[in-house]
Design an enzyme around this catalytic site. Structure first.
Site, PDB file in Angstrom:
ATOM      1  N   THR A  74       0.818  -1.221   0.000  1.00 22.69           N
ATOM      2  CA  THR A  74       0.000   0.000   0.000  1.00 22.69           C
ATOM      3  C   THR A  74       0.849   1.268   0.000  1.00 22.69           C
ATOM      4  O   THR A  74       0.676   2.157  -0.844  1.00 22.69           O
ATOM      5  CB  THR A  74      -0.933   0.002   1.216  1.00 22.69           C
ATOM      6  OG1 THR A  74      -1.788  -1.144   1.159  1.00 22.69           O
ATOM      7  CG2 THR A  74      -1.789   1.261   1.232  1.00 22.69           C
ATOM      8  N   GLY A 114     -11.331  -3.305   6.589  1.00 22.45           N
ATOM      9  CA  GLY A 114      -9.894  -3.473   6.407  1.00 22.45           C
ATOM     10  C   GLY A 114      -9.042  -2.736   7.418  1.00 22.45           C
ATOM     11  O   GLY A 114      -7.820  -2.686   7.289  1.00 22.45           O
ATOM     12  N   GLU A 146      -6.967  -6.548  11.284  1.00 23.64           N
ATOM     13  CA  GLU A 146      -6.591  -7.830  10.696  1.00 23.64           C
ATOM     14  C   GLU A 146      -7.549  -8.917  11.187  1.00 23.64           C
ATOM     15  O   GLU A 146      -8.318  -8.719  12.130  1.00 23.64           O
ATOM     16  CB  GLU A 146      -5.152  -8.181  11.105  1.00 23.64           C
ATOM     17  CG  GLU A 146      -4.115  -7.149  10.722  1.00 23.64           C
ATOM     18  CD  GLU A 146      -3.809  -7.130   9.234  1.00 23.64           C
ATOM     19  OE1 GLU A 146      -4.182  -8.100   8.533  1.00 23.64           O
ATOM     20  OE2 GLU A 146      -3.211  -6.148   8.766  1.00 23.64           O
ATOM     21  N   ASP A 178       0.124  -2.463  19.511  1.00 22.24           N
ATOM     22  CA  ASP A 178       0.523  -1.499  18.481  1.00 22.24           C
ATOM     23  C   ASP A 178       0.768  -0.123  19.091  1.00 22.24           C
ATOM     24  O   ASP A 178       1.788   0.528  18.819  1.00 22.24           O
ATOM     25  CB  ASP A 178      -0.564  -1.422  17.411  1.00 22.24           C
ATOM     26  CG  ASP A 178      -0.299  -0.355  16.365  1.00 22.24           C
ATOM     27  OD1 ASP A 178       0.445  -0.642  15.412  1.00 22.24           O
ATOM     28  OD2 ASP A 178      -0.833   0.763  16.501  1.00 22.24           O
ATOM     29  N   LYS A 207       4.380   2.380  19.499  1.00 20.62           N
ATOM     30  CA  LYS A 207       4.477   3.804  19.158  1.00 20.62           C
ATOM     31  C   LYS A 207       4.850   4.633  20.380  1.00 20.62           C
ATOM     32  O   LYS A 207       5.632   5.582  20.287  1.00 20.62           O
ATOM     33  CB  LYS A 207       3.150   4.278  18.564  1.00 20.62           C
ATOM     34  CG  LYS A 207       2.807   3.602  17.248  1.00 20.62           C
ATOM     35  CD  LYS A 207       1.380   3.877  16.814  1.00 20.62           C
ATOM     36  CE  LYS A 207       1.040   3.128  15.537  1.00 20.62           C
ATOM     37  NZ  LYS A 207      -0.377   3.271  15.154  1.00 20.62           N
TER      38      LYS A 207
END
Length: 428
Positions: free
Chosen positions: A12, A188, A191, A202, A206
């Site tokens: 992407t 989308g 997942e 996640d 960060k």
């Protein structure tokens, strides 16, 4: 004059980067007095190359990293493969070959960033990764540059677009966790295995990167407290709204005298807080500092064009540093020894949802349990029971982490009580 780059991975973001370079060709030429040229693109197999060519891409596609390493004209390699391996192995080889690196790989940087930064410094090359945190928000460079003369004391962010989309649906449309997750997967955003998003992993990656830029301290993901969305019920969201809050998954770093404390957790935000209105897949970072005061940075946390924009900004910065002879300097130059805060020094208000027997005297017993740890209540709500079980909702006054853990332990020991949920509550 040209700047020759290679791309590892053509998904992407990888396919978005050439478009962005083309769209901004004139501006880039004026800024750099050079043209950025994609010399090679690493693909996983011949089938992927055939697919890319069928879509109209006519780059020099290669199947081995060695073909890129052997090309002396390539000065910048952009890693957009994701995951830790083989990205770590490839980036290590690229750095050792004396080529600069741009990556958006937050997982890799959170786990192996210290090692890779040291390697880049040793070989006098750049390792830039603006796109690794909050996609299209230029937060890392802002922290490194604009806050270089200021002391940051508190950082609070909405750092994961998927979880924020889910919480928005749960808050605004009264969806359940399962409904919001199913929709995120359909669109989308999530997942098939949503663990990294919904369990705060996640966001913790960060937050680990942000700690280096905002506080000069390196944290491993294991040093960041994490809790996610799985236990959140519709009643928790409704009670938050009833009490004047919005429930969000936040990443937070506080610095106190004893050190820093970092946490990813569902949080009751006052409706007046700037982050409370950050909805959908958007990200934001709210900063409190001695000089500037309160400031917030808002934008897309992911997506092809926002992420590619941050990647391209890193490429531009590297070209500029090559011109002025400062290419070996670290992306972030603020570093000091990591000091973790004493749990006694980390204080917040908390929301507790506790199931109790629906009988006389149980609320008093619950109050006594909390007061035994010197915890007092700001708000209490006893929901109507069914004659057997009832739910008591509490928002405490400020308590520290030690008191919080003690309350959790005592509630677990009490067979009559069941702790359904507890969340941090921000605001005075």
């Amino acid at each position: 004059m040209t700047v020759n780059i290679a791309i590892l991975g053509f998904g992407t973001v990888g396919t978005g980067l050439p478009t962005l370079i083309s769209e901004n060709k004139e501006k880039l030429s004026k800024i750099l007095d050079e043209e950025i040229v994609i010399s090679k693109v690493l693909m996983r197999d011949e089938k992927a190359i055939e697919k890319a060519r069928a879509q109209g891409y006519q780059y020099d596609f290669v199947l081995t990293l060695e073909e890129i390493l052997a090309d002396s004209e390539i000065s910048i390699v952009v890693e957009l493969m994701g995951r830790i391996e083989p990205a770590k192995t490839y980036i290590t080889k690229v750095i050792k070959a004396g080529k600069n690196v741009v990556t958006a790989n937050k997982d890799l940087l959170a786990v192996h960033g210290t090692e890779l930064r040291a390697l880049a410094e040793k070989h006098h090359v750049a390792l830039y990764y603006e796109a690794a945190v909050a996609g299209g928000i230029p937060i890392l460079r802002t922290l490194a540059n604009s806050f270089s003369s200021d002391k940051i004391t508190h950082l609070l962010g909405i750092l994961n677009g998927t979880s924020n989309f889910m919480m928005t649906k749960m808050s605004e449309e009264a969806w359940t966790y399962d409904q919001s997750l199913a929709k995120a997967q359909e669109l989308g955003y999530a997942e098939s295995d949503p663990t990294n998003d919904v369990d705060g992993i996640d966001a913790s990656y960060k937050l680990a990167i942000l700690s280096e830029f905002a506080f000069g301290m390196t944290l491993s993901p294991d040093q960041i407290s994490k809790s996610g969305l799985r236990t959140i019920q519709k009643t928790d969201v409704e009670i938050a709204q009833q009490f004047g809050y919005v429930l969000k998954l936040t990443g937070e770093i506080n610095e106190v005298e004893s050190g820093i404390f970092a946490e990813v957790s569902p949080t009751f935000l006052p409706k007046s807080h700037p982050l409370a209105s950050v909805n959908g897949v958007m990200n934001a970072v709210f900063i409190e500092s001695d000089g500037i005061g309160d400031s917030m940075f808002y934008g897309a946390g992911a997506g092809q064009k926002p992420t590619a924009t941050s990647v391209l900004a890193d490429i531009v910065r590297i070209v500029k540093r090559e011109k002025d002879g400062t290419i070996g300097k670290s992306f972030n130059e603020y570093a000091r020894p990591t000091s973790l805060a004493n749990p006694h020094d980390i204080v917040n208000k908390y929301y507790f949802s506790v199931e109790t027997p629906d009988s006389t005297g149980q609320l008093l017993r619950l109050v006594e349990l909390f007061t035994s740890e010197d915890v007092s209540f700001e708000q209490v709500l006893q929901q109507k029971g069914d004659g057997h079980r009832a739910v008591v909702v509490i928002i405490s006054h400020q308590i520290n982490r030690v008191q919080l853990l003690a309350i959790q332990d005592k509630l677990k020991e009490e067979v009559d009580f069941k702790l359904l949920n507890y969340f941090k509550v921000l605001g005075d």
